[in-house]
Design a protein around this motif. Structure first.
Motif, mmCIF file in Angstrom:
data_model
loop_
_atom_site.group_PDB
_atom_site.id
_atom_site.type_symbol
_atom_site.label_atom_id
_atom_site.label_comp_id
_atom_site.label_asym_id
_atom_site.label_seq_id
_atom_site.Cartn_x
_atom_site.Cartn_y
_atom_site.Cartn_z
ATOM 1 N N TYR A 1 0.191 5.814 6.345
ATOM 2 C CA TYR A 1 0.328 5.689 4.897
ATOM 3 C C TYR A 1 0.430 7.081 4.318
ATOM 4 O O TYR A 1 -0.438 7.896 4.523
ATOM 5 C CB TYR A 1 -0.874 4.934 4.322
ATOM 6 N N THR B 1 -9.436 5.001 -4.872
ATOM 7 C CA THR B 1 -8.051 5.026 -5.345
ATOM 8 C C THR B 1 -7.134 4.693 -4.173
ATOM 9 O O THR B 1 -7.565 4.675 -3.009
ATOM 10 C CB THR B 1 -7.675 6.417 -5.882
ATOM 11 N N TYR B 2 -5.867 4.465 -4.472
ATOM 12 C CA TYR B 2 -4.898 4.225 -3.395
ATOM 13 C C TYR B 2 -4.797 5.437 -2.481
ATOM 14 O O TYR B 2 -4.678 5.298 -1.276
ATOM 15 C CB TYR B 2 -3.524 3.879 -3.978
ATOM 16 N N ALA C 1 2.333 1.604 -3.460
ATOM 17 C CA ALA C 1 1.321 2.022 -4.436
ATOM 18 C C ALA C 1 0.980 3.498 -4.265
ATOM 19 O O ALA C 1 0.767 4.195 -5.259
ATOM 20 C CB ALA C 1 0.066 1.168 -4.287
ATOM 21 N N LEU C 2 0.958 3.980 -3.046
ATOM 22 C CA LEU C 2 0.679 5.401 -2.813
ATOM 23 C C LEU C 2 1.757 6.285 -3.427
ATOM 24 O O LEU C 2 1.474 7.384 -3.896
ATOM 25 C CB LEU C 2 0.564 5.688 -1.316
ATOM 26 N N ALA D 1 -7.695 1.139 -6.299
ATOM 27 C CA ALA D 1 -7.180 0.169 -5.334
ATOM 28 C C ALA D 1 -8.236 -0.850 -4.931
ATOM 29 O O ALA D 1 -7.928 -2.014 -4.701
ATOM 30 C CB ALA D 1 -6.684 0.895 -4.083
ATOM 31 N N ARG E 1 2.076 9.710 0.942
ATOM 32 C CA ARG E 1 2.461 9.791 -0.473
ATOM 33 C C ARG E 1 3.871 10.327 -0.600
ATOM 34 O O ARG E 1 4.173 11.057 -1.515
ATOM 35 C CB ARG E 1 1.469 10.685 -1.217
ATOM 36 N N LEU F 1 0.832 -1.203 0.000
ATOM 37 C CA LEU F 1 0.000 0.000 0.000
ATOM 38 C C LEU F 1 0.868 1.255 0.000
ATOM 39 O O LEU F 1 0.626 2.184 -0.770
ATOM 40 C CB LEU F 1 -0.945 0.014 1.202
#
Length: 81
Positions: free
Chosen positions: A78, A29-30, A11-12, A20, A80, A8
């Protein structure tokens, strides 16, 4: 250590706007999934939960279960980056 949540974060970083989760007509979405997981993790910390605490969940099988699972992970953060 490789865990379920490691992809995860990756992917971000590389595909934040890609889909996602799909559940019926519902899509995330992610970036959306990561945002919801961060909010849930923050809310749990705000309630005083710490890694190792037990939390019970009762609910129907849905795409939201994935958000719960990922949000409950220890030190769930999480981003970006």
């Amino acid at each position: 250590m490789y865990t379920f949540v490691a992809p995860l974060g990756r992917a971000l970083r590389i595909a934040a706007d890609s889909c996602a989760v799909v559940s019926g007509d519902h899509r995330r979405t992610y970036a959306e999934l990561g945002s919801r997981c961060r909010r849930l993790a923050g809310a749990l910390r705000g309630l005083g939960l710490v890694p190792g605490d037990r939390v019970g969940v009762i609910g129907l099988n849905s795409d939201r279960y994935l958000e719960l699972y990922l949000g409950f992970r220890p030190r769930a953060s999480y981003s970006r980056r």
